[in-house]
Design a protein around this motif. Structure first.
Motif, PDB file in Angstrom:
ATOM      1  N   TYR A   1     -23.965  40.129   7.572  1.00 57.05           N
ATOM      2  CA  TYR A   1     -24.284  38.890   8.266  1.00 57.05           C
ATOM      3  C   TYR A   1     -23.472  37.730   7.693  1.00 57.05           C
ATOM      4  N   GLN A   2     -23.383  37.656   6.372  1.00 57.16           N
ATOM      5  CA  GLN A   2     -22.607  36.592   5.731  1.00 57.16           C
ATOM      6  C   GLN A   2     -21.126  36.701   6.103  1.00 57.16           C
ATOM      7  N   ARG A   3     -20.624  37.926   6.116  1.00 53.79           N
ATOM      8  CA  ARG A   3     -19.224  38.090   6.506  1.00 53.79           C
ATOM      9  C   ARG A   3     -19.012  37.641   7.949  1.00 53.79           C
ATOM     10  N   GLY A   4     -19.985  37.964   8.804  1.00 54.45           N
ATOM     11  CA  GLY A   4     -19.913  37.531  10.199  1.00 54.45           C
ATOM     12  C   GLY A   4     -19.906  36.012  10.316  1.00 54.45           C
ATOM     13  N   LEU A   5     -20.725  35.375   9.473  1.00 52.44           N
ATOM     14  CA  LEU A   5     -20.772  33.906   9.464  1.00 52.44           C
ATOM     15  C   LEU A   5     -19.422  33.323   9.065  1.00 52.44           C
ATOM     16  N   LEU A   6     -18.840  33.918   8.036  1.00 50.62           N
ATOM     17  CA  LEU A   6     -17.539  33.449   7.553  1.00 50.62           C
ATOM     18  C   LEU A   6     -16.502  33.575   8.672  1.00 50.62           C
ATOM     19  N   ARG A   7     -16.569  34.662   9.382  1.00 48.98           N
ATOM     20  CA  ARG A   7     -15.677  34.885  10.525  1.00 48.98           C
ATOM     21  C   ARG A   7     -15.917  33.813  11.601  1.00 48.98           C
ATOM     22  N   ASP A   8     -17.186  33.520  11.858  1.00 51.77           N
ATOM     23  CA  ASP A   8     -17.522  32.486  12.852  1.00 51.77           C
ATOM     24  C   ASP A   8     -16.933  31.137  12.456  1.00 51.77           C
TER      25      ASP A   8
ATOM     26  N   VAL B   1     -20.338  36.301   0.019  1.00 51.44           N
ATOM     27  CA  VAL B   1     -19.527  37.465   0.392  1.00 51.44           C
ATOM     28  C   VAL B   1     -18.920  38.108  -0.859  1.00 51.44           C
ATOM     29  N   GLN B   2     -18.555  37.274  -1.830  1.00 47.99           N
ATOM     30  CA  GLN B   2     -17.971  37.834  -3.060  1.00 47.99           C
ATOM     31  C   GLN B   2     -19.030  38.377  -4.026  1.00 47.99           C
ATOM     32  N   HIS B   3     -20.293  38.037  -3.819  1.00 51.44           N
ATOM     33  CA  HIS B   3     -21.354  38.483  -4.732  1.00 51.44           C
ATOM     34  C   HIS B   3     -22.428  39.234  -3.952  1.00 51.44           C
ATOM     35  N   SER B   4     -22.106  40.459  -3.623  1.00 56.37           N
ATOM     36  CA  SER B   4     -22.955  41.209  -2.696  1.00 56.37           C
ATOM     37  C   SER B   4     -24.238  41.735  -3.335  1.00 56.37           C
TER      38      SER B   4
ATOM     39  N   PHE C   1     -33.971  42.009   9.758  1.00 57.60           N
ATOM     40  CA  PHE C   1     -33.637  42.555   8.444  1.00 57.60           C
ATOM     41  C   PHE C   1     -33.939  41.571   7.324  1.00 57.60           C
ATOM     42  N   LYS C   2     -34.030  42.105   6.136  1.00 58.10           N
ATOM     43  CA  LYS C   2     -34.212  41.281   4.941  1.00 58.10           C
ATOM     44  C   LYS C   2     -32.850  40.918   4.375  1.00 58.10           C
ATOM     45  N   PHE C   3     -32.716  39.626   4.038  1.00 56.34           N
ATOM     46  CA  PHE C   3     -31.462  39.136   3.480  1.00 56.34           C
ATOM     47  C   PHE C   3     -31.258  39.556   2.035  1.00 56.34           C
ATOM     48  N   LYS C   4     -32.339  39.425   1.276  1.00 55.63           N
ATOM     49  CA  LYS C   4     -32.215  39.559  -0.183  1.00 55.63           C
ATOM     50  C   LYS C   4     -32.164  41.007  -0.613  1.00 55.63           C
ATOM     51  N   SER C   5     -31.371  41.216  -1.650  1.00 58.26           N
ATOM     52  CA  SER C   5     -31.270  42.545  -2.242  1.00 58.26           C
ATOM     53  C   SER C   5     -32.595  42.918  -2.893  1.00 58.26           C
ATOM     54  N   LYS C   6     -32.975  44.168  -2.765  1.00 58.70           N
ATOM     55  CA  LYS C   6     -34.200  44.625  -3.428  1.00 58.70           C
ATOM     56  C   LYS C   6     -33.912  45.072  -4.851  1.00 58.70           C
TER      57      LYS C   6
ATOM     58  N   SER D   1     -28.975  42.328   0.831  1.00 56.86           N
ATOM     59  CA  SER D   1     -29.077  43.659   1.424  1.00 56.86           C
ATOM     60  C   SER D   1     -27.748  43.934   2.135  1.00 56.86           C
ATOM     61  N   ARG D   2     -27.536  45.166   2.529  1.00 65.63           N
ATOM     62  CA  ARG D   2     -26.345  45.527   3.279  1.00 65.63           C
ATOM     63  C   ARG D   2     -26.225  44.666   4.548  1.00 65.63           C
ATOM     64  N   GLU D   3     -27.328  44.542   5.264  1.00 68.92           N
ATOM     65  CA  GLU D   3     -27.320  43.744   6.498  1.00 68.92           C
ATOM     66  C   GLU D   3     -27.047  42.280   6.192  1.00 68.92           C
ATOM     67  N   GLY D   4     -27.595  41.830   5.075  1.00 71.47           N
ATOM     68  CA  GLY D   4     -27.381  40.444   4.664  1.00 71.47           C
ATOM     69  C   GLY D   4     -25.914  40.175   4.403  1.00 71.47           C
ATOM     70  N   TRP D   5     -25.264  41.117   3.735  1.00 74.69           N
ATOM     71  CA  TRP D   5     -23.835  40.944   3.436  1.00 74.69           C
ATOM     72  C   TRP D   5     -23.017  40.936   4.716  1.00 74.69           C
TER      73      TRP D   5
END
Ligand SMILES: [Zn+2]
Length: 140
Positions: free
Chosen positions: A56-63, A43-46, A89-94, A50-54
């Motif tokens: 998603y990670q924030r959502g996980l942290l919330r969970d 979350v701190q290293h976006s 969606f793709k997780f990794k930044s392009k 990808s935008r969706e990946g970030w």
């Protein structure tokens, strides 16, 4: 140079993160917070996502923090989603460009102490909570 994403002095965050992962894999009493360590760091290293990946990670942290879901529950959710093809969606930044423009956080990974597992787990939790609080104010 400080890390352009989390603000850690001398960009020591990556080194520290790598050390923590080794510690968590070799000692299960540290490993119980593994999910939080990874998620919070991401979350701190976006720029790694990808935008969706970030999001998603924030959502996980919330969970993990707000919903108090266990890593096992989350793993099952993820597996169900992947199996059913829901996650498209793709997780990794392009391009490696950060998807958020936040560069200062209440806490970074450098504030986590490792002298014993109790202190370590408490500090990882505090870092994760502070990061979620910061991240909740971001709209992308
Ligand atoms: Zn950093």
């Amino acid at each position: 140079m400080n890390c352009p994403e989390c603000g850690a002095a001398d960009s020591l965050c990556q080194t520290r993160f790598d050390e923590f992962l080794v510690l968590e894999f070799t000692d299960p009493s540290y490993g119980i917070v593994h999910n939080l360590t990874v998620c919070t760091f991401m979350v701190q290293h976006s720029s790694r996502m990808s935008r969706e990946g970030w999001l998603y990670q924030r959502g996980l942290l919330r969970d993990f923090i707000i919903e108090n879901k266990s890593p096992a529950t989350i793993r099952k959710q993820i597996k169900d989603n992947v199996d059913s093809g829901k996650r498209t969606f793709k997780f990794k930044s392009k391009d490696g460009v950060p998807v958020i423009n936040k560069t200062t956080w209440a806490k970074t990974i450098l504030g986590v102490r490792i002298e014993n597992a109790e202190v370590y787990c408490a500090d990882i939790n505090a870092w994760a909570r502070a990061t979620l609080e910061d991240a909740e104010t971001i709209t992308i």
